[in-house]
Design a protein around this motif. Structure first.
Motif, mmCIF file in Angstrom:
data_model
loop_
_atom_site.group_PDB
_atom_site.id
_atom_site.type_symbol
_atom_site.label_atom_id
_atom_site.label_comp_id
_atom_site.label_asym_id
_atom_site.label_seq_id
_atom_site.Cartn_x
_atom_site.Cartn_y
_atom_site.Cartn_z
ATOM 1 N N PHE A 57 -38.545 -17.685 -2.641
ATOM 2 C CA PHE A 57 -39.194 -17.902 -1.347
ATOM 3 C C PHE A 57 -40.696 -17.603 -1.425
ATOM 4 C CE2 PHE A 57 -34.889 -17.006 0.702
ATOM 5 C CZ PHE A 57 -34.597 -18.364 0.788
ATOM 6 N N THR A 58 -41.067 -16.557 -2.147
ATOM 7 C CA THR A 58 -42.488 -16.232 -2.303
ATOM 8 C C THR A 58 -43.206 -17.329 -3.073
ATOM 9 O OG1 THR A 58 -42.000 -13.869 -2.225
ATOM 10 C CG2 THR A 58 -44.110 -14.512 -3.185
ATOM 11 N N PHE A 59 -42.601 -17.834 -4.128
ATOM 12 C CA PHE A 59 -43.203 -18.922 -4.891
ATOM 13 C C PHE A 59 -43.388 -20.164 -4.019
ATOM 14 C CE2 PHE A 59 -42.618 -22.758 -7.496
ATOM 15 C CZ PHE A 59 -43.718 -22.641 -8.334
ATOM 16 N N ALA A 60 -42.358 -20.519 -3.263
ATOM 17 C CA ALA A 60 -42.453 -21.694 -2.387
ATOM 18 C C ALA A 60 -43.525 -21.481 -1.322
ATOM 19 C CB ALA A 60 -41.100 -21.972 -1.742
ATOM 20 N N PHE A 61 -43.636 -20.267 -0.818
ATOM 21 C CA PHE A 61 -44.664 -19.967 0.171
ATOM 22 C C PHE A 61 -46.061 -20.124 -0.424
ATOM 23 C CE2 PHE A 61 -47.512 -16.788 2.075
ATOM 24 C CZ PHE A 61 -47.529 -17.245 3.385
ATOM 25 N N TYR A 73 -54.271 -10.916 -0.897
ATOM 26 C CA TYR A 73 -54.050 -10.620 0.513
ATOM 27 C C TYR A 73 -52.726 -11.200 1.022
ATOM 28 C CZ TYR A 73 -55.824 -15.305 1.662
ATOM 29 O OH TYR A 73 -56.022 -16.663 1.752
ATOM 30 N N LEU A 74 -52.235 -12.249 0.375
ATOM 31 C CA LEU A 74 -50.934 -12.787 0.762
ATOM 32 C C LEU A 74 -49.806 -11.849 0.329
ATOM 33 C CD1 LEU A 74 -51.425 -16.598 0.022
ATOM 34 C CD2 LEU A 74 -51.561 -15.403 2.210
ATOM 35 N N TYR A 75 -49.951 -11.267 -0.860
ATOM 36 C CA TYR A 75 -48.960 -10.273 -1.290
ATOM 37 C C TYR A 75 -48.994 -9.047 -0.370
ATOM 38 C CZ TYR A 75 -47.668 -12.497 -5.688
ATOM 39 O OH TYR A 75 -47.174 -13.352 -6.630
ATOM 40 N N PHE A 76 -50.197 -8.608 -0.008
ATOM 41 C CA PHE A 76 -50.302 -7.458 0.895
ATOM 42 C C PHE A 76 -49.707 -7.779 2.266
ATOM 43 C CE2 PHE A 76 -53.952 -6.110 -1.895
ATOM 44 C CZ PHE A 76 -53.283 -5.029 -2.437
#
Length: 146
Positions: A57-61, A73-76
């Protein structure tokens, strides 16, 4: 490629929402573990499955929002959303799930005990049936007559 400040802000908020959704998925896996009380192997399998789904899901996002560019900042944002959900809604759901599952286990235990007792009464009526005595643990022969 540059992203405007408004685009970065909306991407950050979307990543917070993704983090909350991933934590909700974690709550589903936690509910499965609370209800079924699996062993270590099944728990490890569920954990690996959760982390695999979270990575997908993180990869697709990242592919959808930042064209695959990794931005800290997306990981945070994802981490903040996950932690906020976990500490607020997740804590309430955990307490509620624990109470509900405890109640369901008590009900299931009472049902199984009543079936066990009914089975014992039925088996006592079978002539010549060998039973274990509850007190001594030795086998005895049922001598009830009809």
């Amino acid at each position: 490629m540059t992203i405007s400040l408004a685009g970065q802000t909306s991407a950050f908020l979307y990543s917070c929402a993704l983090g909350a959704a991933l934590c909700a998925l974690y709550d589903v896996f936690r509910a499965i573990r609370l209800f079924f009380l699996p062993g270590r192997i099944l728990t490890a399998f569920l954990d690996v499955l959760y982390f695999f789904l979270a990575a997908v899901f993180t990869f697709a996002f990242f592919m959808a929002v930042s064209q695959g560019e990794v931005r800290a900042y997306l990981y945070f944002g994802e981490m903040i959303g996950w932690l906020l959900y976990y500490e607020t809604v997740g804590a309430l759901l955990l307490r509620l799930q624990s109470r509900v599952f405890r109640l369901l286990r008590r009900i299931a235990r009472k049902i199984s005990v009543s079936f066990h007792r009914a089975g014992e009464k039925i088996s006592m009526r079978i002539p010549g049936r060998r039973l274990k005595s509850a007190k001594t643990g030795k086998r005895r022969i049922s001598r009830k007559k009809r």
